[in-house]
Enzyme design. Sequence first.
Site, PDB file in Angstrom:
ATOM      1  N   LYS A  77       0.707  -1.111  -0.095  1.00 37.42           N
ATOM      2  CA  LYS A  77       0.100   0.097   0.014  1.00 37.42           C
ATOM      3  C   LYS A  77       1.017   1.316   0.007  1.00 37.42           C
ATOM      4  O   LYS A  77       1.846   1.358   0.630  1.00 37.42           O
ATOM      5  CB  LYS A  77      -0.837  -0.034   1.413  1.00 37.42           C
ATOM      6  CG  LYS A  77      -1.846   1.279   1.320  1.00 37.42           C
ATOM      7  CD  LYS A  77      -2.821   0.924   2.662  1.00 37.42           C
ATOM      8  CE  LYS A  77      -3.719   2.225   2.681  1.00 37.42           C
ATOM      9  NZ  LYS A  77      -4.741   1.881   4.029  1.00 37.42           N
ATOM     10  N   SER A  94      -9.660   2.081   2.892  1.00 39.00           N
ATOM     11  CA  SER A  94      -8.651   2.806   2.121  1.00 39.00           C
ATOM     12  C   SER A  94      -7.800   1.927   1.233  1.00 39.00           C
ATOM     13  O   SER A  94      -7.051   2.414   0.325  1.00 39.00           O
ATOM     14  CB  SER A  94      -7.919   3.960   3.006  1.00 39.00           C
ATOM     15  OG  SER A  94      -7.151   3.344   3.908  1.00 39.00           O
ATOM     16  N   SER A 150      -9.727  -0.266   7.158  1.00 32.25           N
ATOM     17  CA  SER A 150      -9.274  -0.241   5.965  1.00 32.25           C
ATOM     18  C   SER A 150      -8.533  -1.599   5.432  1.00 32.25           C
ATOM     19  O   SER A 150      -7.968  -1.554   4.165  1.00 32.25           O
ATOM     20  CB  SER A 150      -8.242   0.922   5.731  1.00 32.25           C
ATOM     21  OG  SER A 150      -9.026   2.161   5.596  1.00 32.25           O
TER      22      SER A 150
END
Length: 495
Positions: A84, A159, A183
């Site tokens: 990420k 997210s 997330s």
Amino acid sequence: MSVPTPSNQLHDLSVSQLAAKLRNREVSAVETAQHFLARTMAHADLGCYLATDEAVTLAQARAADVRLAAGEVTPLLGVPIAHKDIFVTKEFVSTAGSKMLTGYHSPFDSTIVSSMAHSGMVTLGKLNCDEFAMGSSNENSAYGHVKNPWDTARIPGGSSGGSAAAVAARLTPAATGTDTGGSIRQPASFCGITGIKPTYGRASRYGMIAFASSLDQGGPMARSAEDCALLLSAMCGPDLDRDSTSLDVPAEDFSRDLNASINGLRIGIPQEFFGEGLSPDVRSAVDTALAEYEKLGAKLVPISLPRTELSIPVYYIIAPAEASSNLSRFDGVKFGHRATQYTDLRDMYRQTRTEGFGEEVKRRIMIGTYVLSHGYYDAYYLQAQKIRRMIADDFQQAFQQCDVIAGPVAPTVAWKLGEKSDDPVANYLADIFTLPASLAGLPGMSVPCGFGESGMPVGLQLIGNYFAEAKLLNAAHALQQATDFHLRQPEGFSS
Ligand code: GLN
């Protein structure tokens, strides 16, 4: 949706299968990395990757091949992973999904990234996410949205949306994510993959671009609990010199209890997770999974988490408060974007932050600054902290009656792109089932448990007490031995 068929394609193999193939020298780490990079290019329209660099990836793969050739036997050696873009990396640009960090090169790797590299994993690149991890749909990224591979007109969740979509589309066998209020769990649920957020403090926050420091926690996302266990074992461990909230708890072998019997396991069912707001398709998939657990010998125990609803206002006070403080470092001086047109220092700050931050980030900075300000601190921030403590206490009460807690990850399946993008409150409300465990710092995971409206995946949430990751993974693995939801794949991504 395709029903799983045995396949020898590299991207269909699990992390452990791929690792075995690499160890047996049936395929090299370089060939494996090339295969996944080619898939990534072929499916670039999903918007998962923000940065790739073939030369960097292949150099890491060659180094893994040298270790493999020397006969090194480590469980993740040569297996690709993507991170990420909230984790800073020396060799790839790190943006946190923000224009503020366009082109930013970190001088160091975050601890999680270096732990994975140390275990021999090969980095494929950086994955799209909501700006500074603020969001539930990945639509808050400054670099465009990510499409859900199950229906490209829908959001992948957020997210960690790029991470979930990339694993679901088999553009990488594994990814990192971060979970501040859901997330890892929510995008895993929306994309039909498995993800686990460990106990707060178990995996280092060093080099994770900070959103809300008392909540932020990194963890793995992959297709199965078995894979997550391998990844988590390499990810956890104390980092006391570099992260002041890192726990002095040694790393564990999280795979050790995977196959333990779950006969007699007490699964707590919080009544507040099954109320009015839960859509019937999600409810039915979750109920079917719970019935499966009963067949496996587990006992369902009704419990109550009475302050579940309060977790929304509490989280949306505490997280923005911490964010407003954390994001003050982006002033155009030390790193990142700087405005080119300004009159004096104060105006330089103002222009830089006006240009660099997106709408949702600005909204949270304003909310956070407000709730921390003189005159409102006691009314909002302090109250929120008190209720946060009560929410954590409610869990301790519940864990006197059960070993793990189960319920939905989110009230609905993934929604359509754009459907809630003008309505921040609608996005916040959808976090209701993931926020409580985050506020309490408890480990939680999402396990694929069926399909709902329009064939979209549904995730079952499992929440454990502190340090009960192995128990969660054991429960998840038991379900995955009895079902094949985690093996299904979206149409169009099989080759
Ligand atoms: N959706 C939540 C938020 O917008 C959680 C995000 C996260 O866990 N990073 O803050």
